[in-house]
Design a protein around this motif. Sequence first.
Motif, PDB file in Angstrom:
ATOM      1  N   HIS A  11      86.475 116.827  68.651  1.00  0.00           N
ATOM      2  CA  HIS A  11      86.968 117.110  70.006  1.00  0.00           C
ATOM      3  C   HIS A  11      85.847 117.033  71.037  1.00  0.00           C
ATOM      4  N   CYS A  33      89.267 121.060  61.605  1.00  0.00           N
ATOM      5  CA  CYS A  33      88.444 120.530  62.690  1.00  0.00           C
ATOM      6  C   CYS A  33      87.085 120.099  62.141  1.00  0.00           C
ATOM      7  N   CYS A  43      92.390 121.424  63.602  1.00  0.00           N
ATOM      8  CA  CYS A  43      92.291 120.386  64.626  1.00  0.00           C
ATOM      9  C   CYS A  43      93.525 120.403  65.520  1.00  0.00           C
ATOM     10  N   ARG A  44      93.304 120.280  66.821  1.00  0.00           N
ATOM     11  CA  ARG A  44      94.427 120.041  67.722  1.00  0.00           C
ATOM     12  C   ARG A  44      94.199 118.834  68.612  1.00  0.00           C
ATOM     13  N   CYS A  45      93.066 118.129  68.434  1.00  0.00           N
ATOM     14  CA  CYS A  45      92.815 116.933  69.237  1.00  0.00           C
ATOM     15  C   CYS A  45      93.332 115.666  68.553  1.00  0.00           C
ATOM     16  N   ILE A 101      93.257 130.526  70.190  1.00  0.00           N
ATOM     17  CA  ILE A 101      93.257 129.225  70.856  1.00  0.00           C
ATOM     18  C   ILE A 101      91.908 129.065  71.542  1.00  0.00           C
ATOM     19  N   PRO A 113      89.518 123.753  68.767  1.00  0.00           N
ATOM     20  CA  PRO A 113      90.506 123.949  67.715  1.00  0.00           C
ATOM     21  C   PRO A 113      91.265 125.268  67.839  1.00  0.00           C
ATOM     22  N   LEU A 114      92.150 125.489  66.891  1.00  0.00           N
ATOM     23  CA  LEU A 114      92.787 126.779  66.678  1.00  0.00           C
ATOM     24  C   LEU A 114      92.015 127.454  65.552  1.00  0.00           C
ATOM     25  N   LYS A 125      91.422 116.300  58.855  1.00  0.00           N
ATOM     26  CA  LYS A 125      92.675 116.960  59.203  1.00  0.00           C
ATOM     27  C   LYS A 125      93.306 117.593  57.965  1.00  0.00           C
ATOM     28  N   PRO A 126      93.854 118.768  58.083  1.00  0.00           N
ATOM     29  CA  PRO A 126      94.187 119.483  59.299  1.00  0.00           C
ATOM     30  C   PRO A 126      93.018 120.294  59.870  1.00  0.00           C
TER      31      PRO A 126
END
Length: 73
Positions: A58, A54, A43-45, A11, A16-17, A51-52
Motif C-alpha cells: 500500500h 498485508c 490487505c485492503r489495497c 482500520i 491495512p486492517l 493476500k489476504p
Amino acid sequence: MDSEAGATVTICEDGPLLVRGTFSVVTQDGAVIEPGRATVALCRCGASATKPFCDGSHKVIGFRAAGEPDPPG
C-alpha cells in the motif's frame, strides 16, 4: 480490548486492517489459513503479494483510505 471480545479489528488510515486477539482466517471453502501470530494485518489495497495478508505494498502504490468507516447514507 474488551476481555469478552474474541478479536478487535483496527482500520489503519492508508493501510491495512489490523486484527488482534482470538480469530480464524478461512477461505470461502472453509480451509483455515494459519496466520502464525496473534496480530495480523489484512490487505485492503489489493496489491499485496501475500493476500489476504498485508506486505506493505500500500505504501508503494500510494493507497489512500480513511482510518474511519464511511458515513452511512
